[in-house]
Design a protein around this motif. Structure first.
Motif, mmCIF file in Angstrom:
data_model
loop_
_atom_site.group_PDB
_atom_site.id
_atom_site.type_symbol
_atom_site.label_atom_id
_atom_site.label_comp_id
_atom_site.label_asym_id
_atom_site.label_seq_id
_atom_site.Cartn_x
_atom_site.Cartn_y
_atom_site.Cartn_z
ATOM 1 N N UNK A 15 50.554 -11.435 -55.596
ATOM 2 C CA UNK A 15 50.926 -11.323 -54.181
ATOM 3 C C UNK A 15 50.710 -9.917 -53.684
ATOM 4 N N UNK A 16 50.994 -8.982 -54.535
ATOM 5 C CA UNK A 16 50.761 -7.608 -54.106
ATOM 6 C C UNK A 16 49.277 -7.352 -53.879
ATOM 7 N N UNK A 17 48.497 -7.914 -54.722
ATOM 8 C CA UNK A 17 47.059 -7.741 -54.533
ATOM 9 C C UNK A 17 46.625 -8.402 -53.225
ATOM 10 N N UNK A 32 48.564 -6.625 -35.878
ATOM 11 C CA UNK A 32 49.594 -7.594 -36.242
ATOM 12 C C UNK A 32 49.744 -7.672 -37.753
ATOM 13 N N UNK A 33 48.642 -7.615 -38.466
ATOM 14 C CA UNK A 33 48.723 -7.677 -39.922
ATOM 15 C C UNK A 33 49.519 -6.490 -40.457
ATOM 16 N N UNK A 34 49.208 -5.327 -39.957
ATOM 17 C CA UNK A 34 49.904 -4.146 -40.471
ATOM 18 C C UNK A 34 51.376 -4.166 -40.093
ATOM 19 N N UNK A 48 53.013 -6.527 -42.432
ATOM 20 C CA UNK A 48 53.139 -5.993 -43.786
ATOM 21 C C UNK A 48 54.231 -4.936 -43.861
ATOM 22 N N UNK A 49 54.285 -4.109 -42.848
ATOM 23 C CA UNK A 49 55.303 -3.061 -42.894
ATOM 24 C C UNK A 49 56.696 -3.643 -42.795
ATOM 25 N N UNK A 50 56.825 -4.671 -41.970
ATOM 26 C CA UNK A 50 58.151 -5.272 -41.856
ATOM 27 C C UNK A 50 58.528 -5.996 -43.132
ATOM 28 N N UNK A 51 57.562 -6.703 -43.653
ATOM 29 C CA UNK A 51 57.883 -7.491 -44.835
ATOM 30 C C UNK A 51 58.138 -6.602 -46.036
ATOM 31 N N UNK A 96 59.329 -10.290 -48.087
ATOM 32 C CA UNK A 96 58.919 -11.678 -47.849
ATOM 33 C C UNK A 96 57.575 -11.945 -48.508
ATOM 34 N N UNK A 97 57.252 -13.183 -48.570
ATOM 35 C CA UNK A 97 55.990 -13.578 -49.190
ATOM 36 C C UNK A 97 54.839 -13.251 -48.246
ATOM 37 N N UNK A 98 53.684 -13.144 -48.812
ATOM 38 C CA UNK A 98 52.518 -12.884 -47.971
ATOM 39 C C UNK A 98 52.417 -13.979 -46.916
ATOM 40 N N UNK A 99 52.206 -13.607 -45.707
ATOM 41 C CA UNK A 99 52.247 -14.589 -44.632
ATOM 42 C C UNK A 99 50.995 -15.457 -44.602
ATOM 43 N N UNK A 100 51.263 -16.694 -44.495
ATOM 44 C CA UNK A 100 50.144 -17.598 -44.260
ATOM 45 C C UNK A 100 50.722 -18.879 -43.698
ATOM 46 N N UNK A 101 50.105 -19.340 -42.664
ATOM 47 C CA UNK A 101 50.673 -20.504 -42.012
ATOM 48 C C UNK A 101 49.734 -21.687 -42.142
#
Lengths: 147, 533
Positions: A49-51, A72-74, A77-80, A85-90
């Motif tokens: 997940x980190x990768x 938005x991605x950054x 990532x900064x918030x998560x 939280x897990x890497x976001x993916x919907x």
């Protein structure tokens, strides 16, 4: 990881040409080495997940701040990073409105009009495919080098 | 102001810059609305020559200014003249100006970006937005010119209406160039200009703009037939119709043909709202028609136009378009003066709403086409819904691939640990900020050269393979060889933390790094480098 994101602060060298593959490779490889160094070998999913986050971060940095999706991605990532939280993916539901599904997929897509959404999607697809190419190359060379 | 800044930023970042000459700005600019000129639209204008010619004709004909002069003063004088004419006539200045604005606008819009060069001079630079303060107008004409800000908006709107490849906003703005007006009207690409113009004006109140446009177009005096010719695009037909009417109206003004003018003026009044903001499209129309008030747009109009929606503009464009058609019927072929107008498509609704929607639809279809090229296998797919599905699936698959590959990379760990760290000179990167592209292969080569362990071979191969497609391997290999011969690092260094490595870099690689990073010397690397998206 914060170190991943803190290292890349330079602006996009080619705002007009779009993200560069070399920059992407540079950032991603650096982040990858950082992850390898800092995470214990035992937790593979955690490292994986980190990768993945490193991949998105390097993608977003390479794309530059001029793109809504990269911002938005950054932001995400900064918030998560704080909330772990897990890497976001919907997952999108094609049954519903397609535009909404696309908005969910593309980061930052919720707050823009349809026209901008299409534009951002195009750029996002470009960067995503670059990232996938890079990662595939790394995996291929790594696996070929192996045994 | 925000919008101006926004537009300016947007456009500048788009990479298309107006020629510096445009921005050199002279005092005379105050006469002309500045807003349109400042747009840097990245999309190329198709017909530069036309625009310029239109502009020159526009400016020169009424003002007898030498078309060659790329001086915005000509236009200002022109406007002044119009104002004078207007004053002398009973026709309500507002309506007159509106038509003038519209026609002028359209001319401007269609002019190729080149025009912007000369015109921009007189405009404010960096203004993405359309409307310029009315106060620019010379004293006696201040009243009529109050519409200027709206003019710009209108111009911007017009471009939107045209909806075409946004020809280049620059083009539209360039309309002010007096020298080119005469030919511009004859140009065949009114659409482009209009399209871009309209977009620009979105954020501004359009009222005054379209007045000016009408005025301008009238000055240009492009004949109706020309207008038709210009408005070749179906979309622009309505706009061009309008412009034609405006132009004819303007001509009437200049010719002091009051009778003609009055009819035209009335029509113009309707059409003026071409670019006016959506806030009160219908209101504007009636307002313009009925008002004998000064041309300058009332503040409310400008205020209302803020939303800069293309739709509002199209609304207004639509109405004038109707009139245009009638106008054309009544008027004999116009004099050779040229003006470009935006036309709505033949047989299509010409009200502002549909025009704006049409512009929007064109934008969307353009982007969909671009996406079609990006997503593999979408060429055969027809229909927006299916395309969207394909796009969604593709994005999902890409994201899944990233996840899968990252998991795989996580498991591939042991082989690359050491060499990975050596690959990137963190300190170098951070200290130098953004590295010039050509440098990268050299940098990577030097980094790789340090790793003499077996892993480095893998790393080098990884890097080269992943970058192979885009970069010339020769450059990379040459840089590798160079660095290898130059540097020798102990294995201990590799296991150190990155900071140490950085230190090592600086100690030993200083020369190498400097040559690499300092400037993009015409190194062979640079020439070989091909970075593609």
């Amino acid at each position: 990881m914060d170190s991943k994101s803190s290292a890349c602060s330079s602006p996009n060298p080619n705002p007009t040409l779009g993200p560069s593959k070399l920059m992407l490779a540079f950032r991603f490889l650096r982040a990858l080495s950082l992850v390898r160094r800092t995470t214990p070998a035992s937790s593979r999913t955690c490292r994986g997940r980190r990768i993945e986050r490193a991949a998105y971060a390097s993608m977003a940095y390479t794309a530059g701040a001029s793109r809504a999706w990269s911002r938005a991605v950054l932001r995400r990532l900064h918030h998560r990073a704080r909330r772990r939280a897990v890497a976001p993916r919907r997952l999108s539901t094609t049954a519903g409105n397609r535009a909404e599904a696309l908005r969910r997929l593309v980061p930052g897509g919720g707050g823009m009009d349809y026209c901008t959404l299409l534009e951002e999607t195009a750029d996002y697809i470009k960067c995503l495919s670059m990232q996938v190419e890079l990662m595939q190359g790394i995996v291929d060379s790594a696996s070929s080098y192996g045994p | 102001m925000e919008k101006e800044g926004f537009w300016g930023l947007q456009w500048q970042s788009s990479g298309a810059k107006l020629p510096p000459e445009l921005n050199s700005g002279s005092a005379a600019s105050d006469q002309l609305p500045q807003c349109f000129l400042n747009l840097n639209w990245k999309q190329p204008m198709a017909h530069d020559a036309d625009f310029e010619s239109a502009l020159s004709s526009l400016v020169s004909s009424p003002c007898s200014n030498p078309p060659a002069s790329a001086d915005g003063n000509g236009i200002g004088e022109l406007i002044g003249r119009l104002g004078g004419i207007c004053n002398s006539n009973d026709i309500s200045p507002s309506s007159r100006y509106r038509s003038a604005d519209a026609s002028c606008y359209s001319t401007l819009l269609n002019s190729p970006p080149k025009l912007n060069l000369s015109v921009m001079d007189h405009r404010q630079q960096g203004r993405g937005g359309p409307p310029m303060p009315v106060n620019r107008v010379p004293g006696p004409h201040i009243g009529p010119f109050s519409a200027e800000p709206g003019f710009e908006d209108g111009a911007a709107r017009l471009s939107c209406f045209a909806g075409r490849s946004s020809g280049s906003f620059a083009g539209q703005f360039g309309f002010l160039e007096p020298g080119n007006l005469s030919q511009a009207s004859r140009s065949q690409s009114p659409k482009g200009g209009f399209g871009s113009c309209v977009g620009v004006g979105q954020s501004r109140s359009e009222r005054p703009a379209h007045l000016e446009m009408e005025m301008r177009s009238k000055i240009g005096g492009s004949s109706t037939p020309e207008a038709t010719e210009l408005g070749n695009g179906p979309e622009e037909s309505s706009l061009s119709d309008r412009m034609t009417a405006d132009a004819s109206t303007l001509r009437a003004i200049t010719d002091n043909n009051s009778g003609k003018w009055k009819t035209a003026a009335k029509r113009k009044g309707r059409e003026a709202p071409l670019s006016s903001s959506a806030t009160n499209p219908p209101a504007n129309m009636t307002e313009e028609e009925n008002s004998d008030a000064k041309r300058c747009k009332p503040a409310d109009r400008n205020g209302g136009a803020k939303n800069a929606a293309v739709k509002p503009k199209t609304e207004q464009n639509g109405d004038p378009a109707h009139r245009e058609g009638k106008d054309n019927d009544h008027k004999p072929p116009e004099s050779p003066k040229d003006y470009i107008h935006v036309r709505a498509r033949r047989g299509q609704a010409t009200d502002a709403h549909s025009l704006a929607e049409r512009v929007r639809r064109e934008k969307i279809s353009k982007r969909m086409k671009f996406l079609q090229d990006l997503v593999p296998g979408c060429n055969k797919v027809t229909g927006k819904a299916v395309m969207l599905d394909e796009i969604i699936n593709y994005v999902q698959s890409l994201q899944r691939q990233v996840e899968f590959l990252s998991m795989k990379l996580a498991t591939l760990n042991p082989q690359m640990d050491v060499s990975m760290e050596n690959l990137l000179p963190k300190d170098m990167y951070q200290s130098r900020g953004l590295m010039p592209q050509p440098v990268y292969p050299a940098e990577i080569g030097t980094v790789l050269s340090y790793a003499h362990q077996p892993q480095t071979v893998a790393l080098q191969s990884i890097v080269t393979s992943s970058l192979e497609a885009q970069f010339s391997l020769n450059s990379l290999q040459s840089s590798l060889q160079q660095s290898q011969s130059m540097q020798h690092a102990t294995t201990d260094a590799y296991t150190d933390a990155p900071s140490q490595l950085g230190g090592l870099w600086e100690d030993d690689l200083q020369s190498v790094a400097q040559t690499g990073f300092g400037q993009n010397h015409g190194q062979t690397h640079a020439s070989h480098m091909k970075i593609e998206l």
